[in-house]
Design a protein around this motif. Sequence first.
Motif, PDB file in Angstrom:
ATOM      1  N   ILE A 238     -81.225 -54.445 -26.266  1.00 52.41           N
ATOM      2  CA  ILE A 238     -82.112 -55.384 -26.953  1.00 52.41           C
ATOM      3  C   ILE A 238     -81.521 -55.787 -28.299  1.00 52.41           C
ATOM      4  CG2 ILE A 238     -84.427 -55.713 -27.904  1.00 52.41           C
ATOM      5  CD1 ILE A 238     -85.380 -53.650 -25.776  1.00 52.41           C
ATOM      6  N   ALA A 239     -80.911 -54.834 -28.994  1.00 50.48           N
ATOM      7  CA  ALA A 239     -80.282 -55.140 -30.278  1.00 50.48           C
ATOM      8  C   ALA A 239     -79.170 -56.177 -30.100  1.00 50.48           C
ATOM      9  CB  ALA A 239     -79.722 -53.863 -30.904  1.00 50.48           C
ATOM     10  N   ASP A 240     -78.366 -56.025 -29.051  1.00 49.67           N
ATOM     11  CA  ASP A 240     -77.318 -57.006 -28.782  1.00 49.67           C
ATOM     12  C   ASP A 240     -77.927 -58.393 -28.552  1.00 49.67           C
ATOM     13  OD1 ASP A 240     -75.363 -55.090 -29.011  1.00 49.67           O
ATOM     14  OD2 ASP A 240     -75.125 -54.785 -26.846  1.00 49.67           O
TER      15      ASP A 240
ATOM     16  N   THR B   5     -88.851 -52.293 -30.959  1.00 50.04           N
ATOM     17  CA  THR B   5     -89.093 -51.945 -32.359  1.00 50.04           C
ATOM     18  C   THR B   5     -87.870 -51.267 -32.960  1.00 50.04           C
ATOM     19  OG1 THR B   5     -91.464 -51.709 -31.954  1.00 50.04           O
ATOM     20  CG2 THR B   5     -90.586 -50.654 -33.928  1.00 50.04           C
ATOM     21  N   ALA B   6     -87.274 -50.337 -32.218  1.00 53.83           N
ATOM     22  CA  ALA B   6     -86.063 -49.662 -32.699  1.00 53.83           C
ATOM     23  C   ALA B   6     -84.910 -50.648 -32.838  1.00 53.83           C
ATOM     24  CB  ALA B   6     -85.683 -48.537 -31.737  1.00 53.83           C
ATOM     25  N   ALA B   7     -84.808 -51.592 -31.902  1.00 52.24           N
ATOM     26  CA  ALA B   7     -83.739 -52.598 -31.974  1.00 52.24           C
ATOM     27  C   ALA B   7     -83.918 -53.510 -33.177  1.00 52.24           C
ATOM     28  CB  ALA B   7     -83.715 -53.409 -30.678  1.00 52.24           C
ATOM     29  N   ALA B   8     -85.163 -53.885 -33.455  1.00 49.52           N
ATOM     30  CA  ALA B   8     -85.423 -54.715 -34.633  1.00 49.52           C
ATOM     31  C   ALA B   8     -85.049 -53.968 -35.911  1.00 49.52           C
ATOM     32  CB  ALA B   8     -86.899 -55.128 -34.664  1.00 49.52           C
TER      33      ALA B   8
ATOM     34  N   THR C 187     -81.124 -53.763 -36.306  1.00 44.37           N
ATOM     35  CA  THR C 187     -80.509 -55.075 -36.564  1.00 44.37           C
ATOM     36  C   THR C 187     -81.012 -55.698 -37.861  1.00 44.37           C
ATOM     37  OG1 THR C 187     -82.217 -56.157 -35.214  1.00 44.37           O
ATOM     38  CG2 THR C 187     -80.131 -55.580 -34.123  1.00 44.37           C
ATOM     39  N   GLY C 188     -81.870 -54.984 -38.583  1.00 42.79           N
ATOM     40  CA  GLY C 188     -82.381 -55.505 -39.838  1.00 42.79           C
ATOM     41  C   GLY C 188     -83.383 -56.626 -39.669  1.00 42.79           C
ATOM     42  N   ARG C 189     -84.097 -56.646 -38.526  1.00 40.32           N
ATOM     43  CA  ARG C 189     -85.048 -57.721 -38.237  1.00 40.32           C
ATOM     44  C   ARG C 189     -86.484 -57.225 -38.160  1.00 40.32           C
ATOM     45  NH1 ARG C 189     -82.662 -62.402 -36.458  1.00 40.32           N
ATOM     46  NH2 ARG C 189     -80.482 -62.398 -37.053  1.00 40.32           N
ATOM     47  N   ARG C 190     -86.769 -56.115 -38.776  1.00 44.93           N
ATOM     48  CA  ARG C 190     -88.116 -55.550 -38.655  1.00 44.93           C
ATOM     49  C   ARG C 190     -89.185 -56.508 -39.189  1.00 44.93           C
ATOM     50  NH1 ARG C 190     -90.082 -50.191 -37.492  1.00 44.93           N
ATOM     51  NH2 ARG C 190     -92.307 -50.541 -37.181  1.00 44.93           N
ATOM     52  N   GLU C 191     -88.853 -57.284 -40.210  1.00 50.05           N
ATOM     53  CA  GLU C 191     -89.836 -58.204 -40.792  1.00 50.05           C
ATOM     54  C   GLU C 191     -90.092 -59.419 -39.908  1.00 50.05           C
ATOM     55  OE1 GLU C 191     -88.454 -58.988 -44.721  1.00 50.05           O
ATOM     56  OE2 GLU C 191     -88.964 -56.995 -45.457  1.00 50.05           O
ATOM     57  N   SER C 192     -89.292 -59.573 -38.850  1.00 55.62           N
ATOM     58  CA  SER C 192     -89.522 -60.649 -37.881  1.00 55.62           C
ATOM     59  C   SER C 192     -90.361 -60.186 -36.697  1.00 55.62           C
ATOM     60  CB  SER C 192     -88.172 -61.170 -37.351  1.00 55.62           C
ATOM     61  OG  SER C 192     -87.372 -61.676 -38.394  1.00 55.62           O
ATOM     62  N   LEU C 193     -90.730 -58.909 -36.684  1.00 56.32           N
ATOM     63  CA  LEU C 193     -91.362 -58.290 -35.525  1.00 56.32           C
ATOM     64  C   LEU C 193     -92.885 -58.390 -35.574  1.00 56.32           C
ATOM     65  CD1 LEU C 193     -90.770 -56.477 -32.982  1.00 56.32           C
ATOM     66  CD2 LEU C 193     -91.150 -54.508 -34.502  1.00 56.32           C
ATOM     67  N   TYR C 194     -93.463 -58.749 -34.423  1.00 52.98           N
ATOM     68  CA  TYR C 194     -94.922 -58.781 -34.264  1.00 52.98           C
ATOM     69  C   TYR C 194     -95.292 -58.165 -32.923  1.00 52.98           C
ATOM     70  CZ  TYR C 194     -94.780 -62.052 -38.114  1.00 52.98           C
ATOM     71  OH  TYR C 194     -94.544 -62.617 -39.340  1.00 52.98           O
TER      72      TYR C 194
END
Length: 248
Positions: free
Chosen positions: A107-109, A140-143, A146-153
């Motif tokens: 998912i991170a890729d 959630t772990a992939a976000a 990849t430094g994208r946690r603030e894009s996660l909903y």
Amino acid sequence: MNKTNKEPSRKLLAVFAHPDDETFICGGTLAKYASEGVDITLVSATRGEMGRRMGNPVYINRETMPAIREQELRRACDSLGIQQLIFFDIRDKTVEFVDEIQLTNRIADLINEVNPDVILTFHELLGGHPDHCAIGKATTAAAEITGRRESLYFISYGDTMEHPEGFGYTRQDVVKVDVFAHLEAKLAAFRDHRCQTEIDEWVWQNDQEALARFGRYEYFLKGSEAARVQEQEQEQDDLFVATCVAQH
């Protein structure tokens, strides 16, 4: 020569477990953003081959179900305006048993490849189905990595997050999207998932009666602590605006 400055399109990545998750839970939101030109990529971790609904009357079996549910999902994507569909081909009802690190890295890729502004998935504790919770945990772990946690909903069921206090959250933690103008697309996608919805008589009533069964809003829980602590003077109703606020 005339030159035009074209704004880069907004991107949304939805990572779910089964065909129909996208429609039944947040189809109105996906249709809304697709109509606004958002580039949407959908992941279905499985092909839903262990589903118990096989049409009414039954017209599929366990062997034919994966191909039929794929076809139905592709039609639903067309109805909702989803441009890219990816299957992970994990066996239905086994997402919780696959190698978690490998799934997270996969998912991170994909996150790095798609470069989404918004990522949707299930909450790892509130997803309900084990497959939902497992794909949500990995996403959630992939976000995070990849430094994208603030894009996660996190998607939510019905209007449960109209009263988030019962789940330990506040209204500030929720984005409430008005999907009223896109309920017809959502209904079309429901009907595209024929083998799953034929047993539900209301889906096949006349359009006016069927549409009346949908809520006007779909609700999303912010996946980032930083996003949740942002001070907001008014209720948030746009995932992309909420993401921009959190990142700044």
